[in-house]
Design a protein around this motif. Structure first.
Motif, short mmCIF file in Angstrom:
data_model
loop_
_atom_site.label_atom_id
_atom_site.label_comp_id
_atom_site.label_asym_id
_atom_site.label_seq_id
_atom_site.Cartn_x
_atom_site.Cartn_y
_atom_site.Cartn_z
N PRO A 81 -146.71 -49.31 -76.08
CA PRO A 81 -147.16 -49.20 -74.68
C PRO A 81 -146.00 -49.10 -73.68
O PRO A 81 -146.09 -48.33 -72.72
N ALA A 82 -144.93 -49.83 -73.90
CA ALA A 82 -143.81 -49.81 -72.94
C ALA A 82 -143.13 -48.46 -72.87
O ALA A 82 -142.48 -48.14 -71.86
N GLU A 83 -143.27 -47.63 -73.90
CA GLU A 83 -142.66 -46.30 -73.88
C GLU A 83 -143.23 -45.42 -72.78
O GLU A 83 -142.62 -44.42 -72.42
N ALA A 84 -144.39 -45.79 -72.26
CA ALA A 84 -145.01 -45.00 -71.19
C ALA A 84 -144.36 -45.24 -69.83
O ALA A 84 -144.67 -44.56 -68.86
N VAL A 85 -143.44 -46.20 -69.76
CA VAL A 85 -142.74 -46.48 -68.50
C VAL A 85 -141.47 -45.64 -68.48
O VAL A 85 -140.46 -45.98 -69.08
N THR A 86 -141.55 -44.53 -67.79
CA THR A 86 -140.47 -43.55 -67.73
C THR A 86 -139.48 -43.88 -66.61
O THR A 86 -139.80 -44.68 -65.72
N PRO A 87 -138.32 -43.25 -66.60
CA PRO A 87 -137.40 -43.43 -65.48
C PRO A 87 -138.04 -43.06 -64.13
O PRO A 87 -137.80 -43.74 -63.13
#
Length: 118
Positions: free
Chosen positions: A64-70
């Motif tokens: 899930p955390a991979e969905a937080v992009t720069p």
């Protein structure tokens, strides 16, 4: 409500309860500013924490955390400034955390708390 929206809302409930159990004070939820929305605004001691909650029912599309992009982090920084401008609270510091909630069918949701994501 779409199933995806229901999963996201459930994840936010799980995340807020997780923070409260840890002794945090949730001061705002689903706050909308000009740049978007903050899922949770909380106080951890004297520090204001903007919390992004990402919820998934599996890891087929990644953690899930991979969905937080720069780009999302930049938007959250802008939103933190907007939130502070709209409120009288003056914390000692401000940071962005990510709560990754994984909801498995029939199981207890797991919460991973990433502190100070930059």
């Amino acid at each position: 409500m779409r199933a995806k929206d229901a999963v996201g809302r459930y994840g936010e409930e799980v995340a807020a309860a997780h923070l409260v159990r840890a002794g945090w004070e949730v001061v705002d939820r689903n706050w909308r500013g000009a740049s978007g929305e903050i899922d949770i605004v909380a106080l951890h001691g004297e520090e204001l924490v903007v919390v992004e909650v990402k919820t998934r029912t599996g890891t087929g599309y990644g953690h899930p955390a991979e969905a937080v992009t720069p780009a999302k982090l930049a938007r959250l920084r802008r939103l933190a400034g907007q939130w502070l401008a709209a409120h009288e609270l003056r914390p000692r510091g401000v940071r962005i955390d990510v709560l990754a909630v994984l909801v498995r069918r029939g199981g207890t949701p797991s919460v991973e708390h990433l502190v100070g994501v930059v």
